[in-house]
Design a protein around this motif. Structure first.
Motif, PDB file in Angstrom:
ATOM      1  N   VAL A  35       0.860  -1.117   0.094  1.00  0.00           N
ATOM      2  CA  VAL A  35       0.034   0.015  -0.066  1.00  0.00           C
ATOM      3  C   VAL A  35       0.866   1.045   0.041  1.00  0.00           C
ATOM      4  CG1 VAL A  35      -1.753   1.261   1.211  1.00  0.00           C
ATOM      5  CG2 VAL A  35      -1.882  -1.169   1.262  1.00  0.00           C
ATOM      6  N   LEU A  36       0.598   2.211  -0.695  1.00  0.00           N
ATOM      7  CA  LEU A  36       1.267   3.584  -0.787  1.00  0.00           C
ATOM      8  C   LEU A  36       0.349   4.524  -0.515  1.00  0.00           C
ATOM      9  CD1 LEU A  36       3.734   4.877  -1.853  1.00  0.00           C
ATOM     10  CD2 LEU A  36       2.672   5.348  -4.062  1.00  0.00           C
ATOM     11  N   GLY A  37       0.830   5.005   0.837  1.00  0.00           N
ATOM     12  CA  GLY A  37      -0.031   6.181   1.492  1.00  0.00           C
ATOM     13  C   GLY A  37       0.379   7.327   0.467  1.00  0.00           C
ATOM     14  N   VAL A  38      -0.503   8.365   0.314  1.00  0.00           N
ATOM     15  CA  VAL A  38      -0.189   9.624  -0.498  1.00  0.00           C
ATOM     16  C   VAL A  38      -0.751  10.594   0.464  1.00  0.00           C
ATOM     17  CG1 VAL A  38      -0.631  10.647  -2.580  1.00  0.00           C
ATOM     18  CG2 VAL A  38      -0.193   8.333  -2.632  1.00  0.00           C
ATOM     19  N   GLU A  39       0.073  11.615   0.631  1.00  0.00           N
ATOM     20  CA  GLU A  39      -0.728  12.780   1.164  1.00  0.00           C
ATOM     21  C   GLU A  39      -0.338  13.985  -0.067  1.00  0.00           C
ATOM     22  OE1 GLU A  39       1.443  14.486   4.244  1.00  0.00           O
ATOM     23  OE2 GLU A  39      -0.253  15.601   5.115  1.00  0.00           O
ATOM     24  N   TYR A  40      -1.484  14.521  -0.145  1.00  0.00           N
ATOM     25  CA  TYR A  40      -1.476  15.663  -1.454  1.00  0.00           C
ATOM     26  C   TYR A  40      -1.896  16.988  -0.573  1.00  0.00           C
ATOM     27  CZ  TYR A  40      -2.516  17.877  -5.651  1.00  0.00           C
ATOM     28  OH  TYR A  40      -2.536  18.819  -6.731  1.00  0.00           O
ATOM     29  N   THR A  76       0.960  27.805   7.976  1.00  0.00           N
ATOM     30  CA  THR A  76      -0.006  29.221   7.949  1.00  0.00           C
ATOM     31  C   THR A  76      -1.097  29.059   7.137  1.00  0.00           C
ATOM     32  OG1 THR A  76       1.299  29.603   5.986  1.00  0.00           O
ATOM     33  CG2 THR A  76       2.561  30.143   8.099  1.00  0.00           C
ATOM     34  N   GLY A  77      -1.382  28.090   6.499  1.00  0.00           N
ATOM     35  CA  GLY A  77      -2.604  27.923   5.623  1.00  0.00           C
ATOM     36  C   GLY A  77      -3.453  26.933   5.967  1.00  0.00           C
ATOM     37  N   ASP A  78      -4.714  27.036   5.302  1.00  0.00           N
ATOM     38  CA  ASP A  78      -5.771  25.964   5.732  1.00  0.00           C
ATOM     39  C   ASP A  78      -5.929  25.140   4.398  1.00  0.00           C
ATOM     40  OD1 ASP A  78      -7.034  27.890   4.647  1.00  0.00           O
ATOM     41  OD2 ASP A  78      -8.518  28.024   6.096  1.00  0.00           O
ATOM     42  N   GLY A  79      -5.123  25.200   3.402  1.00  0.00           N
ATOM     43  CA  GLY A  79      -5.223  24.664   2.261  1.00  0.00           C
ATOM     44  C   GLY A  79      -5.460  23.120   2.362  1.00  0.00           C
ATOM     45  N   PRO A  80      -5.657  22.468   0.943  1.00  0.00           N
ATOM     46  CA  PRO A  80      -6.139  21.128   1.217  1.00  0.00           C
ATOM     47  C   PRO A  80      -4.775  20.186   1.877  1.00  0.00           C
ATOM     48  CG  PRO A  80      -5.421  21.749  -1.103  1.00  0.00           C
ATOM     49  CD  PRO A  80      -5.682  23.062  -0.236  1.00  0.00           C
ATOM     50  N   ARG A  81      -5.325  19.476   2.643  1.00  0.00           N
ATOM     51  CA  ARG A  81      -4.369  18.198   2.930  1.00  0.00           C
ATOM     52  C   ARG A  81      -5.235  16.957   3.067  1.00  0.00           C
ATOM     53  NH1 ARG A  81       0.114  19.909   7.300  1.00  0.00           N
ATOM     54  NH2 ARG A  81       1.080  18.247   6.267  1.00  0.00           N
ATOM     55  N   GLU A  82      -5.104  16.511   1.973  1.00  0.00           N
ATOM     56  CA  GLU A  82      -6.008  15.162   1.661  1.00  0.00           C
ATOM     57  C   GLU A  82      -4.938  14.004   1.546  1.00  0.00           C
ATOM     58  OE1 GLU A  82      -9.112  16.042  -1.691  1.00  0.00           O
ATOM     59  OE2 GLU A  82      -7.185  17.162  -2.062  1.00  0.00           O
ATOM     60  N   ASN A  83      -5.617  12.786   2.259  1.00  0.00           N
ATOM     61  CA  ASN A  83      -4.747  11.391   2.308  1.00  0.00           C
ATOM     62  C   ASN A  83      -5.494  10.508   1.508  1.00  0.00           C
ATOM     63  OD1 ASN A  83      -2.672  12.079   4.460  1.00  0.00           O
ATOM     64  ND2 ASN A  83      -4.927  13.096   5.278  1.00  0.00           N
ATOM     65  N   PHE A  84      -4.700   9.726   0.880  1.00  0.00           N
ATOM     66  CA  PHE A  84      -5.077   8.710   0.172  1.00  0.00           C
ATOM     67  C   PHE A  84      -4.178   7.334   0.272  1.00  0.00           C
ATOM     68  CE2 PHE A  84      -5.610  12.580  -1.936  1.00  0.00           C
ATOM     69  CZ  PHE A  84      -7.028  12.769  -2.321  1.00  0.00           C
ATOM     70  N   SER A  85      -4.774   6.195   0.079  1.00  0.00           N
ATOM     71  CA  SER A  85      -3.860   5.096  -0.127  1.00  0.00           C
ATOM     72  C   SER A  85      -4.413   4.347  -1.306  1.00  0.00           C
ATOM     73  CB  SER A  85      -4.302   4.296   1.353  1.00  0.00           C
ATOM     74  OG  SER A  85      -4.068   4.841   2.613  1.00  0.00           O
ATOM     75  N   LEU A  86      -3.145   4.224  -2.023  1.00  0.00           N
ATOM     76  CA  LEU A  86      -3.290   3.278  -3.293  1.00  0.00           C
ATOM     77  C   LEU A  86      -2.652   1.839  -3.203  1.00  0.00           C
ATOM     78  CD1 LEU A  86      -1.611   5.814  -5.618  1.00  0.00           C
ATOM     79  CD2 LEU A  86      -4.319   5.660  -4.816  1.00  0.00           C
ATOM     80  N   CYS A  87      -3.559   0.938  -3.900  1.00  0.00           N
ATOM     81  CA  CYS A  87      -2.913  -0.470  -3.881  1.00  0.00           C
ATOM     82  C   CYS A  87      -1.746  -0.470  -4.779  1.00  0.00           C
ATOM     83  CB  CYS A  87      -4.223  -1.352  -4.390  1.00  0.00           C
ATOM     84  SG  CYS A  87      -4.559  -1.344  -6.147  1.00  0.00           S
ATOM     85  N   ASP A  88      -1.134  -1.596  -4.850  1.00  0.00           N
ATOM     86  CA  ASP A  88      -0.115  -1.684  -5.596  1.00  0.00           C
ATOM     87  C   ASP A  88      -0.134  -1.550  -7.073  1.00  0.00           C
ATOM     88  OD1 ASP A  88       2.927  -2.168  -5.710  1.00  0.00           O
ATOM     89  OD2 ASP A  88       2.365  -4.121  -6.870  1.00  0.00           O
TER      90      ASP A  88
END
Ligand code: ZN
Ligand code: ZN
Length: 152
Positions: A107-112, A121-133
């Motif tokens: 599994v590859l954790g991805v933070e965008y 300093t900001g409140d922009g997007p912080r999204e978390n995803f998990s990808l299969c192989d």
């Protein structure tokens, strides 16, 4: 003439961060992608050694389009006993891309995340995803093609 290595430095928010995909300087609309493999799988090759990928505003348009189709999940639990990648493995049950149940540790954790949010300093997007192989491989191939047009 100077030769810039895209993987050198990059810790300074005030400048000097180059897009990992096209090499252009990151502007205020730059984003970052953090890769956290749960297993020994390496982070996609455009990312720096620390698993961090810088994306300029132009390239982020393409990345946004793809990531928009993914199903994000909560931030992974952080603890000393496990790696960040293992945290993603714990919080995610299904692949964010293909929706298949995740099994095993490939599994590859991805933070965008947004540049402003990255520096606190900001409140922009912080999204978390998990990808299969399989989807991690697709994403890696996608990244290889972003920002490649007309650039050497
Ligand atoms: Zn770029
Ligand atoms: Zn998948």
């Amino acid at each position: 003439m100077s030769v810039d290595s895209p993987s050198s430095g990059g810790d300074h928010p005030s400048g000097g961060v180059a897009c990992s995909l096209c090499g252009h300087r990151l502007g205020a609309d730059g984003r970052f992608v953090g890769f956290y493999p749960a297993s020994d799988r390496p982070a996609p090759s455009p990312a720096a050694d620390d698993g961090l990928l810088a994306v300029c505003g132009d390239c982020a348009v393409e990345v946004d389009e793809l990531v928009d189709a993914w199903a994000g999940h909560d931030a992974p639990p952080v603890a000393d006993e496990w790696s960040i990648g293992a945290g993603y493995r714990r919080v995610a049950e299904d692949c964010s891309f293909c929706d298949r149940a995740l099994d095993g540790d490939d599994v590859l954790g991805v933070e965008y995340f947004d540049r402003e949010a990255a520096y606190g300093t900001g409140d922009g997007p912080r999204e978390n995803f998990s990808l299969c192989d399989g989807c991690a491989t697709v994403f890696e191939e996608f990244l290889d093609n972003v920002g490649g047009d007309g650039n050497v």
